[in-house]
Scaffold this motif. Sequence first.
Motif, mmCIF file in Angstrom:
data_model
loop_
_atom_site.group_PDB
_atom_site.id
_atom_site.type_symbol
_atom_site.label_atom_id
_atom_site.label_comp_id
_atom_site.label_asym_id
_atom_site.label_seq_id
_atom_site.Cartn_x
_atom_site.Cartn_y
_atom_site.Cartn_z
ATOM 1 N N PRO A 1 1.071 -1.216 -0.123
ATOM 2 C CA PRO A 1 0.105 0.018 0.026
ATOM 3 C C PRO A 1 0.926 1.425 -0.145
ATOM 4 O O PRO A 1 1.983 1.417 0.435
ATOM 5 C CB PRO A 1 -0.821 -0.246 1.106
ATOM 6 N N GLU A 2 0.506 2.220 -0.496
ATOM 7 C CA GLU A 2 1.032 3.565 -0.803
ATOM 8 C C GLU A 2 0.995 4.346 0.627
ATOM 9 O O GLU A 2 -0.289 4.563 0.974
ATOM 10 C CB GLU A 2 0.768 4.393 -1.962
ATOM 11 N N VAL B 1 0.917 7.713 2.597
ATOM 12 C CA VAL B 1 0.926 9.003 2.297
ATOM 13 C C VAL B 1 0.415 9.790 3.625
ATOM 14 O O VAL B 1 -0.523 9.248 4.037
ATOM 15 C CB VAL B 1 -0.025 9.256 1.092
#
Length: 179
Positions: free
Chosen positions: A120-121, A123
């Motif tokens: 998962p990114e 951020v």
Amino acid sequence: MGHSDDLCNIEGNGDGRSNNGASGAPSTSAATSSAYKLFGRETSFHQMMGGGKAADVILWRRRRVSFGIIVAATVAWIIFEYSELPFLSVSSDVLLILIVLLFLRANYAAFRKKQLPALPELVLSEEMVNNAAASFRVKINYMLLMAHDITLGKDFKLFFKITEWRISSNSVTSVADDQ
């Protein structure tokens, strides 16, 4: 107050459970609804603890998981006790081993031309960073204000504690230097 009955006065076999099927006589809804409730409260103890998987583990409804947690905590305590290493050292070693294993797994998957699941990114939102910065700013300003009050002599008790600690630590270092 229908729910103020003592738990000992509820019909059943003495352990808080009603015996619906054993005697054939249906029990009242008040008796069954308050059978698992602590001191006549509106909600059960399980619901007061959140009612989810964590409450099941804490209340030993998932006995294998509860037992596994106790065994894992005991093993961890024994490891820390006999190794005489601090928690930070052991946890950093474990994290380093996990990173190496993930690296080897990724290289093995690339060697076998397999596709690894996408990570998962991560951020950080600007709002989250601003909230953290504001919180740190408030705490740092409070520490600076407290240091300012100490240096101006407004907090005599804390000032003398610090100076006493400073004098005693200097005497210890001077004794160590003499030897």
